[in-house]
Design a protein around this motif. Sequence first.
Motif, mmCIF file in Angstrom:
data_model
loop_
_atom_site.group_PDB
_atom_site.id
_atom_site.type_symbol
_atom_site.label_atom_id
_atom_site.label_comp_id
_atom_site.label_asym_id
_atom_site.label_seq_id
_atom_site.Cartn_x
_atom_site.Cartn_y
_atom_site.Cartn_z
ATOM 1 N N ASN A 76 0.865 -1.174 0.000
ATOM 2 C CA ASN A 76 0.000 0.000 0.000
ATOM 3 C C ASN A 76 0.905 1.228 0.000
ATOM 4 O OD1 ASN A 76 -1.942 1.927 0.247
ATOM 5 N ND2 ASN A 76 -2.730 1.239 2.225
ATOM 6 N N GLY A 77 1.187 1.756 -1.175
ATOM 7 C CA GLY A 77 2.086 2.906 -1.292
ATOM 8 C C GLY A 77 3.497 2.531 -0.858
ATOM 9 N N ASP A 78 4.008 3.255 0.139
ATOM 10 C CA ASP A 78 5.360 3.004 0.663
ATOM 11 C C ASP A 78 5.375 1.941 1.756
ATOM 12 O OD1 ASP A 78 6.277 4.944 -1.029
ATOM 13 O OD2 ASP A 78 6.335 6.521 0.475
ATOM 14 N N ASN A 79 4.222 1.399 2.103
ATOM 15 C CA ASN A 79 4.140 0.378 3.153
ATOM 16 C C ASN A 79 3.921 -1.000 2.555
ATOM 17 O OD1 ASN A 79 4.344 2.172 5.392
ATOM 18 N ND2 ASN A 79 2.219 2.739 5.080
ATOM 19 N N LEU A 80 4.473 -2.005 3.202
ATOM 20 C CA LEU A 80 4.209 -3.380 2.796
ATOM 21 C C LEU A 80 4.125 -4.267 4.013
ATOM 22 C CD1 LEU A 80 7.411 -5.044 2.037
ATOM 23 C CD2 LEU A 80 7.247 -2.867 0.937
ATOM 24 N N GLY A 81 3.319 -5.311 3.876
ATOM 25 C CA GLY A 81 3.168 -6.292 4.931
ATOM 26 C C GLY A 81 3.851 -7.578 4.507
ATOM 27 N N VAL A 82 4.479 -8.234 5.467
ATOM 28 C CA VAL A 82 5.180 -9.481 5.167
ATOM 29 C C VAL A 82 4.801 -10.553 6.172
ATOM 30 C CG1 VAL A 82 7.148 -8.317 4.104
ATOM 31 C CG2 VAL A 82 7.242 -8.889 6.528
ATOM 32 N N TYR A 83 4.807 -11.803 5.692
ATOM 33 C CA TYR A 83 4.686 -12.972 6.553
ATOM 34 C C TYR A 83 6.088 -13.510 6.755
ATOM 35 C CZ TYR A 83 -0.224 -13.225 5.070
ATOM 36 O OH TYR A 83 -1.531 -12.953 4.806
ATOM 37 N N PHE A 84 6.392 -13.990 7.948
ATOM 38 C CA PHE A 84 7.665 -14.658 8.179
ATOM 39 C C PHE A 84 7.501 -16.127 7.849
ATOM 40 C CE2 PHE A 84 8.325 -11.321 11.644
ATOM 41 C CZ PHE A 84 8.962 -10.455 10.770
ATOM 42 N N LYS A 85 8.381 -16.631 7.004
ATOM 43 C CA LYS A 85 8.349 -18.043 6.621
ATOM 44 C C LYS A 85 9.141 -18.847 7.639
ATOM 45 C CE LYS A 85 8.280 -19.286 2.509
ATOM 46 N NZ LYS A 85 7.105 -19.667 1.779
ATOM 47 N N ARG A 86 8.689 -20.050 7.871
ATOM 48 C CA ARG A 86 9.397 -20.966 8.774
ATOM 49 C C ARG A 86 10.023 -22.071 7.941
ATOM 50 N NH1 ARG A 86 7.665 -20.054 14.125
ATOM 51 N NH2 ARG A 86 5.790 -18.803 14.215
ATOM 52 N N ALA A 87 11.076 -22.654 8.444
ATOM 53 C CA ALA A 87 11.759 -23.737 7.728
ATOM 54 C C ALA A 87 10.772 -24.852 7.420
ATOM 55 C CB ALA A 87 12.913 -24.270 8.562
ATOM 56 N N GLY A 88 10.744 -25.289 6.165
ATOM 57 C CA GLY A 88 9.867 -26.381 5.752
ATOM 58 C C GLY A 88 8.421 -25.983 5.519
ATOM 59 N N GLU A 89 8.085 -24.703 5.701
ATOM 60 C CA GLU A 89 6.704 -24.240 5.520
ATOM 61 C C GLU A 89 6.341 -24.217 4.042
ATOM 62 O OE1 GLU A 89 4.076 -20.589 7.217
ATOM 63 O OE2 GLU A 89 6.011 -20.064 6.372
ATOM 64 N N LYS A 90 5.160 -24.694 3.733
ATOM 65 C CA LYS A 90 4.668 -24.669 2.361
ATOM 66 C C LYS A 90 4.067 -23.302 2.062
ATOM 67 C CE LYS A 90 3.647 -29.557 2.035
ATOM 68 N NZ LYS A 90 4.845 -30.082 1.556
ATOM 69 N N LYS A 91 3.843 -23.006 0.789
ATOM 70 C CA LYS A 91 3.266 -21.732 0.358
ATOM 71 C C LYS A 91 1.902 -21.523 1.009
ATOM 72 C CE LYS A 91 1.878 -19.375 -3.858
ATOM 73 N NZ LYS A 91 2.539 -18.122 -3.829
ATOM 74 N N ARG A 92 1.626 -20.262 1.394
ATOM 75 C CA ARG A 92 0.342 -19.920 2.024
ATOM 76 C C ARG A 92 -0.805 -20.114 1.044
ATOM 77 N NH1 ARG A 92 -0.059 -17.176 6.664
ATOM 78 N NH2 ARG A 92 1.883 -16.655 7.661
#
Length: 101
Positions: A76-92
């Motif tokens: 959203n403009g200059d802001n972004l949201g991120v998810y933290f991935k964990r080892a072995g985690e499959k795609k959301r």
Amino acid sequence: MEQRASRRVVFERGYDARLMAIDGTWHRACQIEDISETGAKLSVESSIEGLPLKEFFLVLSSTGTAFRRCELAWVNGDNLGVYFKRAGEKKRQKSAVTGLA
């Protein structure tokens, strides 16, 4: 109403960090606006247009020893949201109800 599963910590002045490509080919300065166990809200000053942001590192220390592997959640403009991935985690997977991951 707060719908997040984990509690967020908000930084009033932001916390300096860097976005970096998985292969190290690009990086951008950013600030962490808020963070939780599962993700963060970031702000960037320079352009992220055209960068492959599907997966990248959020580098938390100047030496690069503290980092999180991330997946882009939203922009959203200059802001972004991120998810933290964990080892072995499959795609959301997108939620059938909300259409959100």
